[in-house]
Write an enzyme that holds these catalytic residues in place. Structure first.
Site, PDB file in Angstrom:
ATOM      1  N   PRO A 228      -3.850   3.505   8.059  1.00  7.38           N
ATOM      2  CA  PRO A 228      -3.324   3.625   6.690  1.00  7.38           C
ATOM      3  C   PRO A 228      -3.600   2.345   5.914  1.00  7.38           C
ATOM      4  CG  PRO A 228      -1.546   3.262   8.253  1.00  7.38           C
ATOM      5  CD  PRO A 228      -2.780   3.438   9.070  1.00  7.38           C
ATOM      6  N   ASP A 404      -4.294  -2.967   7.447  1.00  4.10           N
ATOM      7  CA  ASP A 404      -3.793  -1.839   8.218  1.00  4.10           C
ATOM      8  C   ASP A 404      -2.268  -1.880   8.180  1.00  4.10           C
ATOM      9  OD1 ASP A 404      -3.023   0.003  10.132  1.00  4.10           O
ATOM     10  OD2 ASP A 404      -4.556  -0.577  11.585  1.00  4.10           O
ATOM     11  N   HIS A 405      -1.669  -0.903   7.458  1.00  4.30           N
ATOM     12  CA  HIS A 405      -0.224  -0.950   7.229  1.00  4.30           C
ATOM     13  C   HIS A 405       0.577  -0.625   8.484  1.00  4.30           C
ATOM     14  CE1 HIS A 405       2.812  -1.818   4.438  1.00  4.30           C
ATOM     15  NE2 HIS A 405       2.353  -1.147   3.394  1.00  4.30           N
ATOM     16  N   ARG A 406      -0.087  -0.241   9.584  1.00  2.00           N
ATOM     17  CA  ARG A 406       0.636  -0.023  10.831  1.00  2.00           C
ATOM     18  C   ARG A 406       1.136  -1.327  11.432  1.00  2.00           C
ATOM     19  NH1 ARG A 406      -3.796   3.372  14.101  1.00  2.00           N
ATOM     20  NH2 ARG A 406      -5.019   1.615  13.285  1.00  2.00           N
TER      21      ARG A 406
END
Length: 434
Positions: A228, A404-406
């Site tokens: 994401p 990477d929003h993880r």
């Protein structure tokens, strides 16, 4: 006694399954020695020249230029004295000197275990399972199936750009070399041909998806639909950084070194990452872990005639500004020449893409798979800017960072981008945080 040995396409250490034959440097009847360059191949990441492991006479080219070949498949037959040639890998195919039968398709499909086949081209030891290749029906024999041609890299690029198959070009250059004029003549012939309704149009260009283009397409799809993405932007006054570069260029310590704004962006990025090492990491879904790295292997997105590649500068946090400039110049030269070594294409941890060289202000970059962030560096332009209470013309640029929003939340991404911007606005601060 003469015997014929089949040289199989080696694994050049990149963990790849296939490569395209770019150009044969030899033909049937040519004498070759050990380590003589016999063929240039293109993997998904770079062009590689392969040397011969045998001394002898070429009897047959087992695949044509432009053909994709599986790793481990025989590509050339060489007649050698019985017992000659170094034993550097699995025992090669050996047949009598009578005309050698081309290897069966099943032989290609059942390639031997990936053992070293050439000195310097050992396999990458991994547990990756290779997908089986499709078996196509045996094509009818064609007299030109092993035809070779000579063309310089600029001519090959022109052919790719115009959608011209070099096998269809009549060469008029010296020693059978294909020239730009030969390609343009074929294009003009196609344009002049009348179009009949219902017949496929000649003005539609269809380019096979393979090599670097295929690799980057797969990587971008994987990244875009797995990680994401979130992107943040900041515009920064880089006037002081440009003045620092001017002073450095006049210093004897930087004599002969090409200093560019990108060098300072790299220095600012690695300094900021060192302050926030959590962003120098990747999301390992299979292991259920976040993997953080100590070294910053900083990738530089490079546009080449074969497509986009991302070689990296290893352990960039350990380099001075001068060393960064030298490493960057070497990286760009290798990329443009298509000679990027495999080790530079692996283990990147953070990437910078410089779209400013194309006159673009900014963009939303897609992550390089396996990395947590990528920085986009826009063009430097003179802009009205508030400075010391007055509006003046200053040198500014726009930075955009996707992450990477993880594993990178908004706070961490903002802090890293803020620090990169601060270091470019006040390059003297990098000394305090080194």
């Amino acid at each position: 006694m003469l015997v014929t040995k089949h040289f199989r396409l080696p694994d050049v250490g990149e963990g790849l399954t296939e490569a395209e034959i770019l150009e044969w440097r030899v033909g049937p009847g040519d004498r070759v020695g050990v380590n003589d360059i016999i063929v240039e191949i293109e993997t998904a990441k770079a062009a590689v020249e392969l040397p011969s492991p045998y001394a002898g006479t070429v009897t047959e080219l087992l695949c044509a230029a432009g053909e994709e070949v599986a790793v481990g498949a025989p590509i050339i037959a060489i007649a050698v004295e019985d017992g000659s040639g170094p034993q550097v890998g699995p025992e090669p195919d050996v047949t009598a000197q009578q005309p050698a039968e081309p290897p069966e398709k099943d032989e290609q499909a059942s390639a031997p275990a990936r053992e070293p086949v050439l000195v310097g081209y050992g396999p990458a030891h991994s547990q990756t399972t290779r997908r089986p290749r499709k078996k196509n029906p045996e094509p009818p024999a064609v007299a030109t199936s092993t035809r070779t041609f000579q063309a310089t890299p600029p001519v090959r690029k022109l052919a790719r750009d115009l959608g011209v198959d070099l096998h269809q070009v009549t060469a008029t250059g010296p020693s059978g070399r294909i020239t730009r004029e030969d390609i343009q003549h074929l294009v003009e012939q196609r344009a002049a041909a009348p179009h009949t309704p219902g017949v496929p149009r000649d003005d539609v260009v269809r380019t096979p998806i393979r090599g670097v283009r295929k690799h980057i397409a797969e990587a971008m799809v994987e990244s875009a639909f797995t990680a994401p993405h979130a992107t943040e932007w900041v515009t920064v006054d880089v006037t002081r950084s440009l003045k620092l570069l001017e002073r450095a260029r006049a210093d004897k310590a930087f004599a002969g070194v090409r200093l560019t704004p990108l060098c300072l962006v790299i220095k600012a990025a690695v300094t900021a990452i060192a302050r926030h090492p959590e962003i120098n990491a990747k999301w390992d879904a299979a292991a259920g872990e976040i993997v953080q790295y100590s070294d910053i292997n900083l990738g530089i997105a490079a546009a080449t005639p074969r497509g986009l590649i991302v070689p990296n500068i290893a352990a960039a946090q350990q380099l001075s500004l001068r060393e960064i400039a030298l490493a960057l110049a070497d990286l760009i030269e290798q990329a443009r020449a298509g000679r990027t070594p495999p080790e530079r294409m692996r283990n990147g941890t953070f990437t910078i893409t410089n779209i400013g060289v194309f006159g673009i202000d900014g963009g939303t970059p897609i992550l390089n798979p396996g990395e947590a962030a990528i920085l986009c560096f826009g063009q430097v332009r003179r802009t009205p800017w508030e400075h010391k209470g007055r509006v003046r013309l200053r040198d500014t640029t726009t930075l955009a960072m996707s992450f990477d929003h993880r594993l990178v939340d908004g706070e961490l991404g903002s802090l890293v981008l803020r620090d990169i911007a601060r270091f470019l606005e006040r390059p003297d601060l990098m000394v305090l945080h080194h």
